[in-house]
Write an enzyme that holds these catalytic residues in place. Structure first.
Site, PDB file in Angstrom:
ATOM      1  N   CYS A 175      -7.649 -10.929   0.352  1.00 17.59           N
ATOM      2  CA  CYS A 175      -7.766 -10.556   1.755  1.00 17.59           C
ATOM      3  C   CYS A 175      -7.902 -11.791   2.644  1.00 17.59           C
ATOM      4  CB  CYS A 175      -8.967  -9.639   1.961  1.00 17.59           C
ATOM      5  SG  CYS A 175      -9.164  -9.219   3.698  1.00 17.59           S
TER       6      CYS A 175
ATOM      7  N   LYS B  51      -4.188   1.003  14.858  1.00 19.80           N
ATOM      8  CA  LYS B  51      -4.157   1.978  13.761  1.00 19.80           C
ATOM      9  C   LYS B  51      -4.851   3.284  14.166  1.00 19.80           C
ATOM     10  CE  LYS B  51      -6.537  -1.031  11.167  1.00 19.80           C
ATOM     11  NZ  LYS B  51      -7.371  -1.663  10.133  1.00 19.80           N
TER      12      LYS B  51
ATOM     13  N   ARG C  20       0.855  -1.191   0.000  1.00 24.98           N
ATOM     14  CA  ARG C  20       0.000   0.000   0.000  1.00 24.98           C
ATOM     15  C   ARG C  20       0.893   1.243   0.000  1.00 24.98           C
ATOM     16  NH1 ARG C  20      -4.006  -0.255   4.776  1.00 24.98           N
ATOM     17  NH2 ARG C  20      -5.036  -1.859   3.544  1.00 24.98           N
TER      18      ARG C  20
ATOM     19  N   CYS D 143     -16.402  -8.806   5.051  1.00 24.84           N
ATOM     20  CA  CYS D 143     -16.430  -9.236   6.455  1.00 24.84           C
ATOM     21  C   CYS D 143     -16.837  -8.034   7.301  1.00 24.84           C
ATOM     22  CB  CYS D 143     -15.060  -9.806   6.876  1.00 24.84           C
ATOM     23  SG  CYS D 143     -13.855  -8.553   7.322  1.00 24.84           S
TER      24      CYS D 143
ATOM     25  N   CYS E 268     -15.147  -3.428  -0.902  1.00 25.15           N
ATOM     26  CA  CYS E 268     -13.762  -3.669  -0.470  1.00 25.15           C
ATOM     27  C   CYS E 268     -13.163  -4.773  -1.341  1.00 25.15           C
ATOM     28  CB  CYS E 268     -13.735  -4.069   0.995  1.00 25.15           C
ATOM     29  SG  CYS E 268     -14.315  -5.749   1.257  1.00 25.15           S
TER      30      CYS E 268
ATOM     31  N   LYS F 223      -6.437   6.957  12.306  1.00 21.94           N
ATOM     32  CA  LYS F 223      -6.744   7.521  10.984  1.00 21.94           C
ATOM     33  C   LYS F 223      -7.165   8.984  11.079  1.00 21.94           C
ATOM     34  CE  LYS F 223      -7.896   3.024   9.031  1.00 21.94           C
ATOM     35  NZ  LYS F 223      -8.901   2.165   8.392  1.00 21.94           N
TER      36      LYS F 223
ATOM     37  N   CYS G 183     -14.144  -2.256   5.567  1.00 20.32           N
ATOM     38  CA  CYS G 183     -13.190  -1.436   4.808  1.00 20.32           C
ATOM     39  C   CYS G 183     -13.870  -0.557   3.760  1.00 20.32           C
ATOM     40  CB  CYS G 183     -12.149  -2.328   4.145  1.00 20.32           C
ATOM     41  SG  CYS G 183     -11.183  -3.261   5.345  1.00 20.32           S
TER      42      CYS G 183
ATOM     43  N   ARG H 152      -2.162   6.321   9.918  1.00 23.31           N
ATOM     44  CA  ARG H 152      -2.237   5.853   8.529  1.00 23.31           C
ATOM     45  C   ARG H 152      -2.340   6.998   7.536  1.00 23.31           C
ATOM     46  NH1 ARG H 152      -4.287   0.577   8.140  1.00 23.31           N
ATOM     47  NH2 ARG H 152      -3.527  -0.606   9.905  1.00 23.31           N
TER      48      ARG H 152
HETATM   49 FE1  SRM Z   1      -9.215  -2.225   5.803  1.00 22.29          FE
HETATM   50  C1  SRM Z   1      -7.862  -4.840   7.426  1.00 22.29           C
HETATM   51  C2  SRM Z   1      -8.220  -3.524   2.882  1.00 22.29           C
HETATM   52  C3  SRM Z   1      -9.885   0.711   4.353  1.00 22.29           C
HETATM   53  C4  SRM Z   1     -11.088  -1.306   8.536  1.00 22.29           C
HETATM   54  N1  SRM Z   1      -8.155  -3.883   5.273  1.00 22.29           N
HETATM   55  C5  SRM Z   1      -7.643  -4.823   6.111  1.00 22.29           C
HETATM   56  C6  SRM Z   1      -6.732  -5.807   5.356  1.00 22.29           C
HETATM   57  C7  SRM Z   1      -5.347  -5.283   5.413  1.00 22.29           C
HETATM   58  C8  SRM Z   1      -6.833  -7.280   5.820  1.00 22.29           C
HETATM   59  C9  SRM Z   1      -5.823  -7.762   6.826  1.00 22.29           C
HETATM   60  O1  SRM Z   1      -5.653  -7.147   7.910  1.00 22.29           O
HETATM   61  O2  SRM Z   1      -5.233  -8.808   6.569  1.00 22.29           O
HETATM   62  C10 SRM Z   1      -7.354  -5.679   3.963  1.00 22.29           C
HETATM   63  C11 SRM Z   1      -6.441  -6.008   2.784  1.00 22.29           C
HETATM   64  C12 SRM Z   1      -7.241  -6.559   1.622  1.00 22.29           C
HETATM   65  C13 SRM Z   1      -6.491  -6.682   0.359  1.00 22.29           C
HETATM   66  O3  SRM Z   1      -6.296  -7.821  -0.105  1.00 22.29           O
HETATM   67  O4  SRM Z   1      -6.119  -5.675  -0.232  1.00 22.29           O
HETATM   68  C14 SRM Z   1      -7.924  -4.279   4.035  1.00 22.29           C
HETATM   69  N2  SRM Z   1      -8.965  -1.521   3.997  1.00 22.29           N
HETATM   70  C15 SRM Z   1      -8.644  -2.241   2.900  1.00 22.29           C
HETATM   71  C16 SRM Z   1      -8.852  -1.435   1.634  1.00 22.29           C
HETATM   72  C17 SRM Z   1      -7.850  -1.762   0.534  1.00 22.29           C
HETATM   73  C18 SRM Z   1     -10.291  -1.648   1.153  1.00 22.29           C
HETATM   74  C19 SRM Z   1     -10.576  -1.200  -0.257  1.00 22.29           C
HETATM   75  O5  SRM Z   1     -11.185  -1.991  -0.952  1.00 22.29           O
HETATM   76  O6  SRM Z   1     -10.240  -0.084  -0.639  1.00 22.29           O
HETATM   77  C20 SRM Z   1      -8.748  -0.018   2.204  1.00 22.29           C
HETATM   78  C21 SRM Z   1      -7.339   0.501   2.238  1.00 22.29           C
HETATM   79  C22 SRM Z   1      -7.289   1.873   2.825  1.00 22.29           C
HETATM   80  C23 SRM Z   1      -5.970   2.547   2.723  1.00 22.29           C
HETATM   81  O7  SRM Z   1      -5.599   2.931   1.621  1.00 22.29           O
HETATM   82  O8  SRM Z   1      -5.331   2.747   3.770  1.00 22.29           O
HETATM   83  C24 SRM Z   1      -9.225  -0.260   3.640  1.00 22.29           C
HETATM   84  N3  SRM Z   1     -10.205  -0.566   6.394  1.00 22.29           N
HETATM   85  C25 SRM Z   1     -10.458   0.499   5.599  1.00 22.29           C
HETATM   86  C26 SRM Z   1     -11.445   1.340   6.195  1.00 22.29           C
HETATM   87  C27 SRM Z   1     -12.049   2.611   5.592  1.00 22.29           C
HETATM   88  C28 SRM Z   1     -11.337   3.843   6.044  1.00 22.29           C
HETATM   89  O9  SRM Z   1     -10.339   3.792   6.748  1.00 22.29           O
HETATM   90  O10 SRM Z   1     -11.811   4.926   5.695  1.00 22.29           O
HETATM   91  C29 SRM Z   1     -11.801   0.743   7.392  1.00 22.29           C
HETATM   92  C30 SRM Z   1     -12.910   1.223   8.358  1.00 22.29           C
HETATM   93  C31 SRM Z   1     -12.503   2.395   9.180  1.00 22.29           C
HETATM   94  C32 SRM Z   1     -11.826   1.963  10.442  1.00 22.29           C
HETATM   95  O11 SRM Z   1     -10.620   1.824  10.434  1.00 22.29           O
HETATM   96  O12 SRM Z   1     -12.527   1.733  11.428  1.00 22.29           O
HETATM   97  C33 SRM Z   1     -11.005  -0.454   7.508  1.00 22.29           C
HETATM   98  N4  SRM Z   1      -9.384  -2.952   7.718  1.00 22.29           N
HETATM   99  C34 SRM Z   1     -10.258  -2.486   8.659  1.00 22.29           C
HETATM  100  C35 SRM Z   1     -10.217  -3.340   9.809  1.00 22.29           C
HETATM  101  C36 SRM Z   1     -11.047  -3.176  11.107  1.00 22.29           C
HETATM  102  C37 SRM Z   1     -10.377  -2.235  12.059  1.00 22.29           C
HETATM  103  C38 SRM Z   1     -11.045  -2.209  13.404  1.00 22.29           C
HETATM  104  O13 SRM Z   1     -10.983  -1.175  14.056  1.00 22.29           O
HETATM  105  O14 SRM Z   1     -11.611  -3.213  13.830  1.00 22.29           O
HETATM  106  C39 SRM Z   1      -9.287  -4.360   9.510  1.00 22.29           C
HETATM  107  C40 SRM Z   1      -8.882  -5.541  10.399  1.00 22.29           C
HETATM  108  C41 SRM Z   1      -7.914  -5.148  11.468  1.00 22.29           C
HETATM  109  O15 SRM Z   1      -7.338  -4.065  11.476  1.00 22.29           O
HETATM  110  O16 SRM Z   1      -7.733  -5.981  12.363  1.00 22.29           O
HETATM  111  C42 SRM Z   1      -8.802  -4.101   8.191  1.00 22.29           C
HETATM  112 FE1  SF4 Z   2     -10.923  -7.808   3.871  1.00 25.35          FE
HETATM  113 FE2  SF4 Z   2     -12.968  -7.521   5.501  1.00 25.35          FE
HETATM  114 FE3  SF4 Z   2     -11.545  -5.390   4.782  1.00 25.35          FE
HETATM  115 FE4  SF4 Z   2     -13.103  -6.529   3.027  1.00 25.35          FE
HETATM  116  S1  SF4 Z   2     -13.776  -5.569   4.924  1.00 25.35           S
HETATM  117  S2  SF4 Z   2     -10.945  -5.935   2.659  1.00 25.35           S
HETATM  118  S3  SF4 Z   2     -12.968  -8.660   3.569  1.00 25.35           S
HETATM  119  S4  SF4 Z   2     -10.803  -7.066   6.001  1.00 25.35           S
END
Ligand code: SRM
Ligand code: SF4
Length: 571
Positions: free
Chosen positions: A442, A220, A88, A481, A436, A222, A485, A157
């Site tokens: 993922c 994390k 990323r 899930c 997502c 943000k 995201c 981030r």
């Molecule tokens: Fe996310 C984890 C993809 C935005 C909440 N996210 C992941 C991971 C890295 C899975 C992992 O931990 O193994 C995913 C990788 C998938 C892949 O194969 O690419 C992933 N997140 C993404 C992206 C690529 C989704 C997309 O389709 O665009 C976004 C990348 C953002 C970036 O450029 O930095 C992405 N993730 C978000 C957002 C939206 C936002 O930030 O505006 C959220 C919700 C906001 C938040 O943080 O609460 C988000 N991602 C999560 C979470 C849950 C965090 C939590 O507080 O519980 C995880 C899991 C974790 O961190 O344990 C996670």
């Molecule tokens: Fe993966 Fe769940 Fe984030 Fe979708 S919402 S990219 S399935 S961690």
């Protein structure tokens, strides 16, 4: 960060052996070095041999994954999983130059399976990267002044910033601020330079991480900047959101919103999405002090024993908003002023060409779920070769060809036309959709998302047309899930994956990103989802008031109960 150093008394009072394994791992990592450099040389496996290094690499923007489509077959053949990496990029405010675009494009073609992914936080991800390609990609990015520092990990981030052209009044100023804040809050360890650029370790008498210390953030963190009337970045989903307040005389400052977050865990009601609470106004010159202060409070009081409870939103709810606000004020050295008025009109993008008062033109292109496949790469490479402005990535996973001179518009249109990518008709629902990544890359996905939402929309479009709603903008968001995201818990329609082909369905989110939705179906298959939406959309078509958005209607009509407490309950 330089202003605030770590609160040592607190650091020492929490004996490491009482904290989570991740805290101990960070503390022992020698400021994120671990044994990554050594592990990269291991030729026996496509993975990193140390599980600790896999976690540390996240702080450097790299995730180890495996192709889940191939898992069973590889297992049958007694082969190790098809290991690969996701990288990323750090791209504050989602802005890049044509030169940077061409580099990203070239690296994706050479090392990233000919695809790039625009993310919901306005940056790029490379997928399908093999271990040997990690250094070439990171060094290639360095050549155009890009990096992947803190794109993931327990740190601050990627900093977001509104990019919708309609908010251009302060865009350049705020985009610059987003970049400065990003540079300010990223880790200062030289580990990244040593591992990825081959820099020598330099002995220094000063602290290696003056702000973060050895254990970085509990989780994390943000930050985002929104420019009303556009809430494209979903400012209420940020740990700290700055809402720009200004007028024709210029930028006055920001309303500050804290404690947003989407992530929740299945069957764990103690985890929940929460919208950020606005706690007051600060003048523009207080942004750095405010970001430092909020991060300091979370660094020192966030839960370091239970990672599921470690985000800022839980710290705020545990300690109380007033207490947290007072602590931020104490660290900031000044009080918040009263919140100033502002209005958001939507959290979507404005498509097509738009001219802003500075005489520049901007073209927002719809890129379904942000997936830039080879056809898109070919098109935008040709655009980048002639474009003299910038590219902007939107938080809705779209791409803006920005800052175009009037005379250059025709040439850009011609390139798009020649590739068959001239903006055509896309339904209002699809234009307002986000999915997502989910499967197959993922590791946390429980169901499809990016590969399924387009098909579901194919089936919803005739239903909408049947009810005369084809041109009605309704936001729809899918996540594979509950982690959220795609920021699903703010969507007017949202689906989160529970199992292959099964989703929870939510309704009632705010069109402006101002209200959480509520679950109406649990663990449902496609036919139940379509049936429910058909019924509710039919009622909306008949019973709505003029100008009423779908999410607002579902609440007024009593189809879902409004979430009033800024958080979501699974009832
Ligand atoms: Fe996310 C984890 C993809 C935005 C909440 N996210 C992941 C991971 C890295 C899975 C992992 O931990 O193994 C995913 C990788 C998938 C892949 O194969 O690419 C992933 N997140 C993404 C992206 C690529 C989704 C997309 O389709 O665009 C976004 C990348 C953002 C970036 O450029 O930095 C992405 N993730 C978000 C957002 C939206 C936002 O930030 O505006 C959220 C919700 C906001 C938040 O943080 O609460 C988000 N991602 C999560 C979470 C849950 C965090 C939590 O507080 O519980 C995880 C899991 C974790 O961190 O344990 C996670
Ligand atoms: Fe993966 Fe769940 Fe984030 Fe979708 S919402 S990219 S399935 S961690």
């Amino acid at each position: 960060m330089t202003a605030k150093t770590i609160d040592r008394s607190r650091d020492l009072s929490q004996s490491l052996d009482k904290l989570s394994a991740d805290e101990r791992m960070k503390a022992a990592s020698d400021y994120l070095r671990g044994t990554i450099a050594h592990g990269l040389l291991d030729r026996i496996t496509g993975a990193m041999p140390s599980a600790g290094d896999v976690k540390l690499m996240k702080f450097q923007g790299i995730y180890q994954q495996d192709d889940r489509d191939l898992r069973d077959e590889r297992r049958r053949q007694k082969l190790e999983p098809a290991y690969q990496f996701m990288i990323r990029v750090r791209m504050p405010g989602g802005v890049c130059t044509p030169e940077q675009w061409l580099k990203l494009d070239g690296l994706a073609r050479q090392h990233g399976s000919q695809t790039l992914r625009v993310t919901t936080r306005q940056t790029f991800q490379f997928h399908w990267v093999l271990k040997d390609s990690l250094r070439p990609i990171i060094q290639g990015l360095h050549e155009v002044l890009l990096d992947t520092v803190a794109a993931c990990g327990d740190d601050s981030r990627g900093v977001m910033c509104t990019v919708n052209p309609e908010s251009s009044l302060f865009h350049a100023q705020i985009a610059a601020l987003a970049k400065q804040v990003s540079d300010h809050v990223i880790p200062k360890t030289r580990a990244y330079h040593e591992i990825w650029y081959g820099a020598e370790r330099i002995a220094s008498s000063g602290p290696e991480e003056p702000f973060y210390g050895r254990t970085y953030m509990p989780r994390k963190f943000k930050i985002g900047f929104a420019l009303p009337p556009s809430n494209d970045i979903d400012v209420f989903a940020q740990d700290v959101g700055f809402i720009a307040i200004g007028d024709a005389n210029g930028l006055q400052g920001f309303n500050v919103a804290i404690g947003g977050g989407m992530g929740r865990t299945d069957n764990a009601p103690e985890t929940y999405p929460r919208l950020a609470s606005v706690i007051g106004f600060i003048p523009a010159d207080k942004v750095f002090a405010c970001a430092d202060a909020a991060m300091t409070v979370q660094r020192d009081y966030g839960d370091r024993k239970d990672r599921m409870h470690a985000r800022f939103k839980y710290t705020i709810d545990d300690k109380g908003l007033d207490w947290i606000k007072a602590e931020i004020e104490r660290h900031m050295g000044s009080k918040f002023e009263a919140e100033r008025p502002y209005e958001f009109t939507s959290n979507g993008d404005v498509f097509g060409w738009v001219e802003t008062p500075d005489g520049r033109h901007h073209l927002t292109l719809f890129v379904e779920n942000g997936r830039l496949d080879l056809a898109w790469l070919d098109t935008l490479r040709d655009v980048a070769r002639i474009h003299t402005g910038k590219f902007r990535m939107t938080a809705n996973q779209n791409v803006i060809i920005a800052d175009v001179e009037a005379d250059d518009r025709a040439a850009i249109d011609a390139v798009l036309e020649s590739h068959g990518k001239a903006p055509g008709h896309v339904s209002a629902l699809r234009r307002n959709s986000i999915a997502c990544v989910a499967l197959p890359t993922c590791g946390l996905a429980m169901a499809e998302s990016e590969r399924y939402l387009p098909t579901l929309i194919d089936k919803l479009e005739p239903i909408l047309a049947n009810h005369g709603l084809a041109e009605e903008p309704i936001t729809i968001r899918m996540s594979g899930c509950p982690n959220g995201c795609s920021r699903p818990y703010i969507g007017e329609i949202a689906l989160t994956g529970r199992a292959p082909g099964k989703y929870n369905l939510y309704l009632g989110g705010g069109f402006r990103g101002e209200r959480l939705n509520r679950m109406v179906l649990e663990n449902a298959g496609e036919s139940a989802i379509l049936e429910t939406l058909d019924e509710v959309l039919g009622r909306y078509a008949k019973e709505r008031e003029p100008g009423e958005h779908f999410g607002d209607f579902t609440i007024r009509a009593g189809i879902v109960r409004e979430v009033t407490e800024g958080r979501f309950f699974n009832d």
